[in-house]
Design an enzyme around this catalytic site. Structure first.
Site: not given
Length: 469
Positions: A102, A141, A319, A325
């Protein structure tokens, strides 16, 4: 003194800032529903759809003689402005809310009414001339206007998502072509199986994504059936004769979509089955995309102690403690997004099940789940394409070495030597560390080198033919 106007509803009066095109009911919604922080103006397609629904209703009402042509035309003007996105910032209600939508419907009614009022030379809030309920919401509605707008917005959102999935299919297909001659080992249950190519693997990714695209398009068609004209529960109360048909006809013309009026408006007003199916189809895509990301992470694992068959583009240091890494961060973030989407499927399931009698009041959270799932998954797939897939490279020599050092290649000799002999070769290779070639050709002399070369040629490994002797 603050520039405000006094508006009222049946709960009382409120002062509304005069620079706002929304009114008292939207103001209450902002106060009541501070839930997600994601407001209606985040979903531009839904605002556009609300404008289209209200314009179609105004045109149908004018044809039916229940709306003054001057007011109807002003509403249509306002709707065109809303559709064009000129008032997006005025749609401020939270996407999750009580009231079955609504607040969303009234947000649209109030904005359109006030834009129409200014167009006619009146001030905002002078609703005696154009009223949010009496005029903009005429013959409607929330229970038909909101679901219809939601369906249109979902259709538009699915269009964009399907394009992203089509892009993903093309990206995998391109890699399939690029890697078509890269020999590698296939695996089942994380164990060596039989040879294939990296291109076949990526082509299979493209195929499975393409299947999801087809399923999404099929599910999308379910939301072309709308319940405009159902009004409160599907009995068409307060709507004039022929209004539902006219409204849907105008809406189809406005949107360019082949919309149809539901044959049973009472059923259509309470049913949310289409959303369950669409969400399930999106979940299906998420599951399969996540599975592919798992594969990409496995295939790139290492680089020295894993499979290391492919290299994913390096996107960031992996890392804070381990130098050098690099992690598969793009597939990881896609995995996480897929987990979110999979969870939203349960949200839609429970919300659809919670509908009671002639209306499902949980439709706002269904919309939130669908909209966010499509947006987040679409964004993550685009990220996957641009920041990962297009930059994948193959470690071709390493892949070939893994194949020829694998025990799994003995399977190719089954038609020549039989399962029992091949099993004994595999067992000896496993225990001794010898290669299949060494045992079969050099030591046991079960086949000649020429036959080995025929069976294990690149062409026969990629496109195997039955060789029985």
């Amino acid at each position: 003194m603050k520039d405000t106007r006094r508006e009222h509803d049946f709960l009382g009066e409120l002062d509304i800032p005069n620079d706002k095109y929304y009114g008292v009911q939207t103001f209450r919604a902002v106060e009541n529903f501070n839930i997600t922080g994601i407001t209606l103006n985040h979903e531009k397609g839904l605002i556009k759809a609300l404008g289209e629904v209200k314009k179609a209703a105004a045109l149908a009402n004018k044809d039916c003689g229940v709306l003054d042509p001057k007011i109807a035309d002003a509403i249509c003007y306002a709707c065109d402005q809303v559709i064009a996105g000129k008032y997006d910032d005025q749609f401020v209600s939270d996407l999750i809310q009580g009231g079955a939508g609504t607040s969303v419907n009234m947000n649209a009614n109030e904005v359109i009414a006030n834009v129409a009022l200014e167009h006619l030379g009146h001030k905002k809030g002078e609703y005696q001339y154009v009223h949010p309920n009496n005029h903009v919401n005429c013959s409607q509605s929330t229970n038909d206007a909101y679901p219809t707008a939601f369906r249109l917005a979902l259709y538009y959102k699915l269009d964009g998502f399907c394009q992203v999935i089509a892009n993903l299919e093309k990206a995998f297909a391109a890699k399939g072509e690029q890697f078509k001659n890269v020999l590698k080992m296939g695996r089942t249950q994380l164990q060596d199986a039989v040879p294939m190519t990296l291109g076949q693997e990526f082509h299979a990714f493209a195929t499975t994504v393409g299947e999801d695209l087809l399923r999404l398009r099929e599910a999308q068609r379910l939301i072309l059936e709308v319940n405009m004209g159902a009004t409160a529960i599907g009995t068409k109360v307060n709507a004039p004769e022929a209004y539902p048909e006219l409204c849907v006809e105008y809406l189809a013309k406005e949107t360019g979509l082949p919309l149809v009026l539901s044959p049973d408006l009472i059923e259509a007003t309470s049913d949310t089955g289409a959303y369950v199916q669409i969400m399930g189809t999106i979940k299906r895509a998420a599951i399969k995309i996540s599975k592919i990301c798992n594969d990409l992470r496995l295939l790139s694992s290492g680089p020295r102690t894993g499979l290391n068959e492919i290299n994913l583009p390096a996107r960031q240091p992996g890392s804070s403690i381990m130098p050098g890494k690099v992690n598969p961060v793009i597939p990881e973030v896609v995995n996480q997004t897929c987990f979110y989407v999979i969870g939203q499927d349960l949200t839609v399931t429970m919300a659809a099940e919670a509908g009671q009698l002639q209306l499902n009041v949980m439709e706002p959270v269904i919309g939130f789940a669908l909209f966010t799932s499509l947006e987040y998954l679409g964004n993550s797939v685009t990220t996957l394409i641009d920041k990962c897939i297009v930059g994948i490279t193959a470690n071709e020599a390493h892949c070939a070495d893994l194949v020829m050092n694998s025990i799994g290649i003995v399977t190719q000799l089954n038609p020549i030597l039989g399962y029992e002999i091949c099993a004994s070769v595999a067992g000896e290779a496993l225990l001794s560390g010898k290669s299949v070639h060494q045992i079969v050709v050099e030591e046991r002399k079960l086949i000649t080198q020429a036959k080995w070369d025929e069976v294990y040629s690149l062409e026969n490994l990629i496109h195997p033919k039955l060789i029985v002797s």
